[in-house]
Design an enzyme around this catalytic site. Structure first.
Site, PDB file in Angstrom:
ATOM      1  N   SER A   1     -39.597  97.402 -49.065  1.00 14.52           N
ATOM      2  CA  SER A   1     -38.823  96.549 -48.979  1.00 14.52           C
ATOM      3  C   SER A   1     -37.569  96.628 -48.056  1.00 14.52           C
ATOM      4  O   SER A   1     -36.635  96.442 -47.315  1.00 14.52           O
ATOM      5  CB  SER A   1     -38.093  96.286 -50.055  1.00 14.52           C
TER       6      SER A   1
ATOM      7  N   SER B   1     -40.810 101.829 -51.362  1.00 15.31           N
ATOM      8  CA  SER B   1     -39.632 100.841 -50.188  1.00 15.31           C
ATOM      9  C   SER B   1     -39.276 101.271 -49.389  1.00 15.31           C
ATOM     10  O   SER B   1     -38.749 100.839 -48.465  1.00 15.31           O
ATOM     11  CB  SER B   1     -39.133 100.032 -50.963  1.00 15.31           C
TER      12      SER B   1
ATOM     13  N   LYS C   1     -29.251  99.636 -45.883  1.00 13.72           N
ATOM     14  CA  LYS C   1     -29.726  98.939 -46.870  1.00 13.72           C
ATOM     15  C   LYS C   1     -28.975  97.405 -47.755  1.00 13.72           C
ATOM     16  O   LYS C   1     -28.278  98.361 -48.141  1.00 13.72           O
ATOM     17  CB  LYS C   1     -31.177  99.158 -48.039  1.00 13.72           C
TER      18      LYS C   1
END
Lengths: 436, 436
Positions: B157, B181, B84
């Site tokens: 996210s 997330s 990420k």
């Protein structure tokens, strides 16, 4: 006046236990002596906000009966205790040092615990208003005075607890310590004050100041008494084998000469006894800015936690306290968050230090007690707050002094959870100081 | 196009390890397959913000050399991983989902750890701007799409991490989970997402959103793969002997029918397998108000933590994000303190529950993935945030589904520190679901 030999109020917790066991006195006569001393001397000290004489006398009789029947609850059964007025005692008014009171319908958890051991609660001690300050110049209940120095502060916020123990009105007392509120009055009043590891005693039934920093702690006249109250069995340690270091950061702090020389003298005493003293340093630590962070945390949290009281009884809050709480309530979240981050960073760094260096010593305060006519120094809690940030145990021991010398405290700290080790070392250092 | 049999990208972490061990493929060919798949498919998914093709190919060659020389660093040596874009990789640009980037001079601690095991870093995945949201509709890097449902959100996210694993561009990815997330995109993309106990992996080198709630977690296509990435050796457990309860509080939450029926079906499946399922209830827990508390904590902390970036590169922040951070910066300390108190009270209560009830199950999200043309539901993290408040481990497992059915996730939680037990039970439940 009783002869010195017969003055039971001179007994500490350990002595009282022995006297009760040997039948030198009953709990009833012991409590009576304390109440008589309170009657004669507390007018001058103003250490108590409330004295619960009749109930204490009744409780003492019950303890004496248990002793006769062989059903004692613990060695502490029949020993009196004074309690800071932010800690609830069933049926006795709590003020939290404010101009209001309420009658709790339950004991605070720590009171329940000590009541179940048979301790007797003489009353509630004076304190700095809402525990947010360190002089115990209380606008609602009057100034509390230092028994050692006329017209001087006993420190605070647990000033009353310090004064009544130092003034021999009661062998021991409970206080609360958010940034130093047990250790500062212990140092100023020449007694022992212990802030255990955070949450050692549950704060249930204690009016909060800062849930992040608050810790309940006992004040007494010896380390043994502190250990008995805390229910901790001490180890026999050789101070020579203890891994002690002086916290260097305070070397450059603004400090009274008497504190400096007292601290240096104690280090020499330890060195002479064969203790090796290292030096450690927190890398990113300015005591003043850390204290300001701790104060903001307290103001913000107290601002929220005391808001209901203030809404219903605004007149019970002094303008000075209201201003501090307003400041806390108006503070932006970012400032509070940054202060909490600073506290947590210090906690991490100090815990890291404790992995290598088991015990740290410092002076307890940068100054000796001051006269109420003097301006209040802002840095009283600069040396004590660190232990609250870290959640670690810390104790203040009184240094030996002549009549003319002002009281000076030595602070010892160790890693969270090592309360027994801390008190065991403190016992050894207390002996060294006494034999010096 | 390669035949299915030869498509190395279909291999999970465990399969890849076996294939590399047996010499079915080299790390070089494996990485090449992933890069080819990224080349052909990521245009559609937009799962990657940055692909580091050449370095990955070189690293794969080195891994193959280590394999030849018998100097493998770990079983994970030569296996690719996507990361990420709020987690630093040395030399690869970090954006944190913002319209700016910087080139870190160091790996994040978790990257360093996995690099030392020989893993190969393919690139950085798309994410919701600053990790503060759950759609991965990124204003600077474009929408990331769900590989299972055209035009739908992959959640967020960590949406890119979910998409590239679900879309077989990479066998596994790292995400971060502040209120859900990792688990929300896992549930939406039909894969497994694991939020370990708080601080399981150090967040050093991760751009923070909320230091109070942030946790790094892996996404993969099986529980075994998650365990391998986490370095945890699972126990052989009989699901029948596991102490499982359904969290009653969510029964009354606003939930899509497909979620309800999927969750009920799973409970029946467990009951049929002989698992007894209890019911527990948090006494003072409203998921929506708790989520708002968590969101405020995130907004306040991100407001402070991202302030330096915003001051130097305001244009790198969308107006929506700026509004959220402004809200956090303007919030009074009392609101933030109350939110933190709410989080800590929930943590205490949930930890108490875990003392009696080892595992809790819930749906992962109240809804299935939605089309980007639909309004974003506000309650996406209502079922996941609780584990962040508690700091406890939680995993999302995909329920079995036909082509027409939307993905539904099952969440399992347990007490902080019991990550191995959680993954071990999850492995058992994964088998039950597969064999159904």
């Amino acid at each position: 006046m009783e002869s010195k030999k017969e003055d039971l109020t001179l007994l500490g917790v350990k002595d009282a236990i022995a006297a009760l066991e040997k039948g030198v006195c009953s709990s009833e006569t012991f409590i009576e002596s304390c109440l008589a001393k309170i009657n004669s001397n507390d007018g001058k000290l103003n250490g108590f906000i409330h004295v619960e004489a009749e109930q204490a006398a009744r409780d003492a009789l019950q303890s004496d009966n248990r002793r006769k029947n062989g059903t004692l609850l613990s060695p502490l059964d029949g020993v009196p205790l004074a309690v800071k007025d932010n800690i609830d005692i069933l049926g006795q008014p709590t003020t939290n040092g404010l101009g209001m009171h309420w009658i709790p319908s339950e004991d605070a958890a720590v009171v329940k615990l000590l009541r179940n051991k048979g301790m007797i609660f003489l009353g509630k001690t004076n304190m700095h208003e809402a525990a947010l300050g360190a002089t115990t110049d209380n606008p609602h209940h009057g100034k509390c005075f230092n028994p050692l120095l006329e017209g001087h502060t006993p420190g605070g916020s647990s000033g009353g607890s310090g004064a009544v123990v130092s003034g021999y009105l009661c062998p021991a007392a409970l206080g609360t310590d958010t940034m130093g509120s047990v250790r500062v009055p212990a140092a100023y009043c020449g007694i022992v004050g212990f802030k255990p590891t955070k949450n050692f005693w549950s704060t249930e039934g204690v009016t909060p100041l800062s849930v992040t920093l608050d810790t309940i702690g006992p004040l007494a006249r010896s380390v043994s008494d502190i250990a008995l109250l805390s229910g901790l069995a001490l180890k026999n340690v050789d101070v020579k084998n203890c891994n002690v270091a002086s916290l260097e950061n305070f070397d450059y702090a603004d400090m009274e000469d008497e504190i400096k020389s007292g601290y240096e003298g104690t280090k020499r005493l330890l060195l002479d006894a064969g203790v090796s003293i290292g030096q450690v340093r927190l890398s990113d630590y300015d005591p003043s800015s850390a204290r300001r962070a701790g104060l903001l945390v307290s103001e913000v949290e107290a601002g929220v936690l005391l808001e209901d009281f203030r809404l219903t009884s605004e007149e019970a809050f002094s303008p000075e306290l209201q201003a501090m709480l307003d400041f806390g309530r108006r503070a932006p979240a970012s400032r509070y968050f940054n202060a909490i981050q600073k506290v947590q960073a210090l906690k991490r760094e100090l815990c890291n230090i404790f992995q290598k260096q088991k015990f740290l010593i410092t002076p307890t305060t940068p100054q000796t007690p001051f006269h109420f006519s003097q301006e209040t120094p802002i840095n009283q809690a600069d040396f004590t707050a660190l232990a609250n940030f870290c959640g670690c145990p810390a104790i203040s021991l009184p240094l030996k002094r002549s009549e003319e010398e002002k009281p000076v405290g030595l602070q010892i700290m160790t890693a969270p959870g090592f309360d027994i080790d801390l008190l065991s070392l403190a016992l050894g250092i207390e002996k060294l100081i006494a034999n010096n």
